[in-house]
Scaffold this active site. Structure first.
Site, mmCIF file in Angstrom:
data_model
loop_
_atom_site.group_PDB
_atom_site.id
_atom_site.type_symbol
_atom_site.label_atom_id
_atom_site.label_comp_id
_atom_site.label_asym_id
_atom_site.label_seq_id
_atom_site.Cartn_x
_atom_site.Cartn_y
_atom_site.Cartn_z
ATOM 1 N N GLU A 359 0.907 -1.277 -0.118
ATOM 2 C CA GLU A 359 -0.302 -0.100 -0.423
ATOM 3 C C GLU A 359 0.930 1.363 -0.393
ATOM 4 O OE1 GLU A 359 -3.624 -0.698 2.417
ATOM 5 O OE2 GLU A 359 -4.165 1.299 1.315
ATOM 6 N N GLU A 631 -2.354 0.289 13.045
ATOM 7 C CA GLU A 631 -3.414 1.097 12.532
ATOM 8 C C GLU A 631 -4.766 1.315 13.280
ATOM 9 O OE1 GLU A 631 -3.922 -1.637 8.815
ATOM 10 O OE2 GLU A 631 -5.793 0.232 7.922
#
Ligand code: BGC
Length: 833
Positions: A359, A631
């Protein structure tokens, strides 16, 4: 409506981009050109960039110390050129200039959609060597005179790693006298040199090196090396062994049963391979990849591997550090250090969500949440100035702010709060930090275009009530596989954020003296705020959607009238207490939770939330040994398993937004005027902390604040640079002194009044907290014994963190009339003891 595109002033170019067909999809191309110069130039300047990652050389010397250049920008609009003074490297006579170009962001796999070739189908080089002889200037520029070949770099991918076969390195390839037989002509690569610009951001460099903290042999002659913390970069090895031996280095954030667990990388292979040339010690590190890792598995090592053979190289944009905080609590210090490391790991050219998995994109919402912390910790004018320039050109092209900047997603991004309004909030935050109107002036077209776009989407009641929203992304109570479905109404979140954006823009128009826009945006701000209040607020100050995020936003974004604040604050404190001071907010709410509690006078609840260690909480990851911000709070669960969603980056700065409160409330520094010429210094001790020290290098110089409690003595130290004026609110001062001070060192010392030394408890204070106060707990136990004979009430039980006396009363509606009065009496200071 699109803004006028920001016009990057492009550099004049004499060269063209060149490429090498044989390198498509395979080994990295090496480019070279030999040239003669009759005399040494007075000055020689090398300007170089690439579609790909470029490593320039001149006469066999690697030029400069930049790595991963040119970094990642919105290449079609802005491609940055690095300049080096290479006067010392040019000799009279024969010279060779050249470069190796790896795939990088332009060519290789990029984005979670698994696509390659976002900008080019093969690496391409642009280079100009300007030789200033005083009476004339020669320019050696990329063009048909260059030749190319492949060499040691067999494969290179940002996600998957680099494969280097040292036997294939054409030794001396960039030195005069090299036999370049077999090198092929280059081909011109069609790329507009009008997009070439000077870099705004500082270069990416090797910033620090870390030695292994342990090396563990594994079956099959493998070793697992632990560098002690999660970092972004790569490793450098020094090895000796037979030619053709291949050493494989796999990287991961995590171990499971002693072996690498690559789950958090998703499909990124993060594997480097080095094949030895043989014949003596060899030192190698990759140049065309980077990894987010803590652990490295070494396989195929010739002989016995020792810790000294491998070093971790920490790599990121070379920004100046500007903010520090330390407290008496090691867990809080670790939390803060984790925020710093997640910022370091994610400011590699572009501010990214995460540095390890497939990502690593410039997600606008993540940065928007984190921007106040980023601007405090580092001088981010360069990195974020460059990123905002990209944001505005891409927004101009697409008509909306893309989810990620630079945008490589295959579908257009619908506007969504927290992400899209980064266009407004990021420059606004930077202006608060640096006080430079130029930041606002540059961003203004983009800020205004975002707001006008959303204004056009409001319904007849002035509400942003349709379209996609990420909402309170990653609310811990959202379904595991649907993180945008948090419990706070996504359109409430959108309206609150839009209200803030319109207010910031109206203020910006005022600062920039755009009077027509001031009228337009002030009216819009009023309309949006009024629409919010009509739709989502009761006259008393309750929010229809009773969540911590909803209350945090109405308090933090000025959506309340003064007489509503107490009610809203009380509800937020109650919701927090009911939750046992665990976190129930996502990306949208978390940055504002502690500030909102504090603003509404519930600083004790803010500290209880900060200090909670049970899942989900700020400190839970710390208790699990985290070295970066995760996260999601439960990325690693108490039993050691990973959250199953596939979104479990262990290095994501967004939730690190909490550090802003640490700086403002624990450290006690707030700018009253953009740029910190006037500041408010008002630390609020709590949470059992006995000291805190904050240092901030502002644009006007360094500000130091420190407070320390010893017994009942408070000592406060403040140092201010010339030109800075402060209002100091002395914490726990018996006289409640508020002082105006100027440049210099200031010291205060005083005995704290008894009342403030004792925490004031209320009917909403959790039993867990009350139980820590022996005098009060004794008084309460007597009340319990009288009213609930034989029923033990355990103040240390886990549920006691969520239960207050008020909640207890709700459980026993049949309780005697006198119970409430007795409980209240037990809380009163005079009754205890
Ligand atoms: C990213 C986030 C981002 C989000 C939005 C994720 O994959 O890692 O941090 O903001 O997507 O959809």
């Amino acid at each position: 409506m699109s803004p006028e595109p920001a016009r990057p002033s492009s550099l004049p170019a004499t060269g063209v981009f060149v490429t090498f067909d044989a390198a498509a999809g395979g080994p990295a191309p090496y480019f070279r050109r030999a040239f003669d110069t009759s005399s040494r130039p007075r000055k020689a300047t090398l300007r170089v960039t690439a579609l790909g990652i470029v490593e320039p050389y001149l006469n066999g010397v690697r030029v400069g110390d930049q790595v991963l250049a040119p970094g990642w920008t919105s290449y079609r609009h802005r491609l940055t050129v690095s300049s080096y003074d290479v006067t010392e490297l040019v000799t009279a006579g024969s010279n060779v200039v050249g470069a190796i170009v790896g795939e990088g962001w332009a060519v290789g796999r990029l984005g979670y959609e698994g696509k390659n070739n976002h900008y080019a189908d093969r690496p391409a080089l642009f280079l100009e060597l300007e030789l200033d002889h005083g009476d004339h200037t020669d320019v050696i520029a990329t063009g048909p005179e260059f030749t190319a070949a492949t060499g040691a770099v067999l494969a290179c991918s940002l996600y998957d790693g680099e494969t280097w076969d040292a036997r294939l390195e054409p030794r001396g390839w960039c030195e005069p006298g090299f036999d370049a037989t077999g090198w092929q002509p280059v081909r011109e690569f069609d790329w507009d040199t009008g997009v070439l610009v000077e870099p705004m951001a500082p270069p990416i460099r090797r910033i620090e090196e870390l030695a292994p903290v342990s090396v563990t042999p594994r079956p099959g002659g493998r070793y697992v090396v632990d560098f002690g913390r999660i970092l972004t970069g790569w490793t450098r090895l020094t090895v000796e062994g037979p030619a053709g031996t291949t050493v494989t280095l796999r990287h991961a954030e995590l171990l499971r049963d002693g072996e690498l667990d690559p789950t958090t990388l998703r499909t990124a292979l993060a594997t480097d391979r080095y094949t030895l040339r043989g014949g003596g010690p060899e030192t190698w590190e990759p140049r065309f990849t980077f990894h987010g890792f803590r652990f490295v598995e070494v396989d195929g090592w010739p002989g016995e591997f020792t810790a000294g053979a491998l070093v971790a190289v920490v790599v990121h944009s070379d920004m100046s550090r500007t903010g520090w905080l330390e407290t008496s609590d090691e867990r809080v210090n670790r939390l803060h250090a984790n925020v710093v490391w997640s910022m370091r790991g994610n400011f590699v050219g572009v501010p990214t969500d995460c540095p390890q998995r497939d990502e690593r994109l410039g997600w606008t919402g993540d940065l928007h949440a984190f921007a106040p912390v980023a601007t405090f910790l580092y001088d981010v004018r360069g990195v974020l100035g460059s990123w905002l320039a990209d944001l505005s050109v891409e927004q101009a092209e697409q008509g909306t702010v893309p989810f990620v900047v630079p945008d490589v997603l295959s579908t257009p991004s619908p506007p969504t709060a927290l992400w899209g309004d980064a266009a407004v909030g990021v420059p606004w935050t930077m202006f608060q930090e640096y006080g430079e109107e130029e930041i606002l002036r540059r961003a203004y077209p983009s800020m205004a275009a975002y707001v006008r776009d959303i204004a056009g989407r409001l319904d007849e009641r002035g509400l942003w009530s349709t379209g996609f929203q990420y909402g309170d992304w990653l609310d811990p109570d959202a379904p595991e596989d649907r993180p945008s479905e948090g419990k706070t109404d996504r359109h409430l979140v959108a309206q609150a954020y839009f209200s803030r954006a319109t207010a910031q823009l109206a203020r910006t128009a005022e600062i920039l003296g755009r009077s027509a826009d001031v009228t337009e945006f002030t009216a819009l701000a009023h309309r949006v705020r009024a629409a919010f209040r009509r739709e989502y607020l009761t006259p008393a100050g309750r929010v229809v959607n009773e969540t911590a995020t909803a209350y945090s936003l109405v308090i933090a974004f000025d959506l309340l009238e003064p007489d509503q604040l107490a009610v809203a604050g009380k509800r937020l404190a109650e919701i927090s207490a009911r939750n046992g001071f665990r976190i129930s907010t996502g990306f949208a709410g978390t940055p504002h939770l502690l500030p909102a509690l504090t603003r509404a006078g519930h600083v004790e609840e803010a500290y209880l939330t900060l200090m909670q260690t049970e899942l989900p909480s700020f400190l839970y990851p710390v208790t699990m040994g985290a070295t970066t911000i995760w996260e999601r709070w439960d990325a690693i669960r108490p039993d050691g398993t990973l959250h199953p969603s596939g979104m479990t980056s262990l290095n994501h700065y967004a939730y690190g937004a909490v550090a802003d409160w640490l700086h403002r409330v624990v450290g006690g520094l707030e700018a009253v005027e953009p740029g910190y010429r006037r500041v408010r210094i008002a630390p609020i001790p709590g949470g059992g902390l006995t000291h805190a020290t904050l240092t901030h290098d502002t644009v006007h110089g360094r500000i130091d604040i420190s407070w320390r409690i010893a017994e009942d003595l408070m000592a406060v130290d403040v140092a201010l640079p010339a030109g800075v004026e402060a209002t100091v609110v002395l914490p726990a001062d018996p006289g409640g002194r508020v002082l105006a001070v100027g440049a210099g060192r200031h010291h205060w010392e005083y005995r704290m009044p008894v009342a403030t030394r004792e925490v004031v408890h209320t009917m909403d204070t959790p039993l867990r907290v009350l139980a820590e106060d022996t005098r009060i707990w004794r008084a309460l136990t007597e009340v319990f014994a009288e009213h609930f004979p034989g029923i033990p009430i355990d103040g240390k039980a886990p549920e006691a963190a969520a239960i207050s006396l008020n909640i207890l009363l709700e459980y026993v509606p049949q309780a005697s009339e006198g119970l409430r009065a007795d409980l209240e009496a037990a809380l009163a200071p005079e009754s205890a003891g």
